[in-house]
Scaffold this active site. Structure first.
Site, short mmCIF file in Angstrom:
data_model
loop_
_atom_site.label_atom_id
_atom_site.label_comp_id
_atom_site.label_asym_id
_atom_site.label_seq_id
_atom_site.Cartn_x
_atom_site.Cartn_y
_atom_site.Cartn_z
CB SER A 165 -18.38 20.57 -27.08
OG SER A 165 -18.48 21.34 -28.27
CE1 TYR A 178 -13.68 18.46 -28.62
CE2 TYR A 178 -15.54 19.46 -29.77
CZ TYR A 178 -14.70 19.39 -28.66
OH TYR A 178 -14.91 20.22 -27.59
CE LYS A 182 -15.64 17.33 -25.73
NZ LYS A 182 -15.21 17.29 -24.31
CB THR A 213 -8.98 27.94 -25.37
OG1 THR A 213 -9.56 26.99 -26.29
CG2 THR A 213 -10.03 28.36 -24.35
#
Length: 296
Positions: A165, A178, A182, A213
């Site tokens: 990401s 998160y 990453k 998404t």
């Protein structure tokens, strides 16, 4: 995850892993529940032999049926195989790697694309939530990679690909778990690339920006519950089919590091490096703006 080997026709034989969670709850264990089917479709269309992997057998079977029903005009397509396991369970992941290898005897390309997102403030988030995100986004893919690497090194042929990401290169407020997972993925792959070059194994990191998404809907909140909100940035993100085609192209060219993002996040990556003080001020301002609705 996608793994590949060459067949007599010159097309790749690929193994893909879509670590889907239980329907309606943790589908975000993938890089968004809409991206993985699109990736599977583009690899299937070029003659890939897929092994679809995940916890939800029913979802995998449905995807396999959709792929089998599709038609490619110029290449021979193949019925996908299925391997069921939970990427967050390291022991199960290692056992699954052996099962994947049994499908075709070896793996040429592994694409790690599992990922659960997170939304919350650092002060409100217990360490257990950080660990949960890291297990799926980092430790699971690393365990699978390490389990498949010996066969690649032995054959002096292989390609490890991580769909990471933009937040593996920069960090934005209320995404700490998160972004940390990453960043860890990016660092691991950079080290891995240097170490494996002498063994003929390539490493690619793909860093998409926002993709349209369900990733934010199924993100983990600070208290461990389902976030359940479609972020505006996600809703306005790139179409998954377009990103999937970019992934296929990058894998085919064995690119080392690719940012698949719009102008603003791409510039932010350079800003973080060239003018870090300005970047930090902008992120602090963003944190204050996003915090106000929560406190009001």
């Amino acid at each position: 995850m996608f793994c590949a080997c060459r067949n007599d026709t010159g097309y790749g034989t690929w193994v893909s892993g879509s670590c889907t969670g239980e329907a309606g709850t943790e589908l975000s264990q993938t890089s968004g529940s809409l991206l993985l089917p699109e990736c599977a479709k583009v690899f299937h269309a070029v003659g890939a032999k897929l092994v679809l992997c995940g916890r939800n057998r029913e979802a995998l079977e449905q995807l396999a049926k959709e792929l089998a029903a599709s038609r490619a005009s110029e290449v021979q397509t193949h019925t996908p195989s299925l391997v069921t396991f939970d990427l967050a369970d390291t022991g199960a992941t290692v056992a699954a790697a052996a099962e994947i290898l049994q499908c075709f005897g070896h793996v040429d390309v592994l694409i790690n694309n599992a990922g659960v997102s997170y939304r919350g403030a650092v002060l409100d988030t217990p360490v257990a939530v950080d660990k949960r995100v890291m297990e799926t986004n980092y430790f699971g893919p690393v365990a699978l990679t390490k389990a498949l690497l010996p066969s690649m090194v032995q054959r002096r042929r292989g390609h490890v690909v991580a769909i990471s990401s933009v937040q593996g290169k920069i960090s934005v407020p209320f995404r700490s778990a998160y972004a940390a997972s990453k960043h860890a993925t990016q660092a691991f792959c950079d080290c891995l690339r240097a170490e494996l070059e002498q063994h003929g194994v390539a490493v690619t990191v793909l860093s998409p920006g926002y993709i349209r998404t369900n990733l934010s809907l199924n993100a983990i909140a600070a208290d461990g519950s389902r976030y359940g909100v479609m972020d505006e940035t996600t809703a306005q993100g790139r179409v998954p089919a377009d990103v999937a085609r970019d992934v296929l192209a990058a894998v085919g060219k064995k690119k080392k590091d690719v940012v698949l993002a719009s102008l603003v996040p791409s510039l932010a990556i350079y800003l973080r490096t060239l003018a870090p003080a300005l970047f930090f001020r902008l992120m602090a301002s963003r944190a204050r703006k996003e915090q106000k609705p929560k406190d009001s």
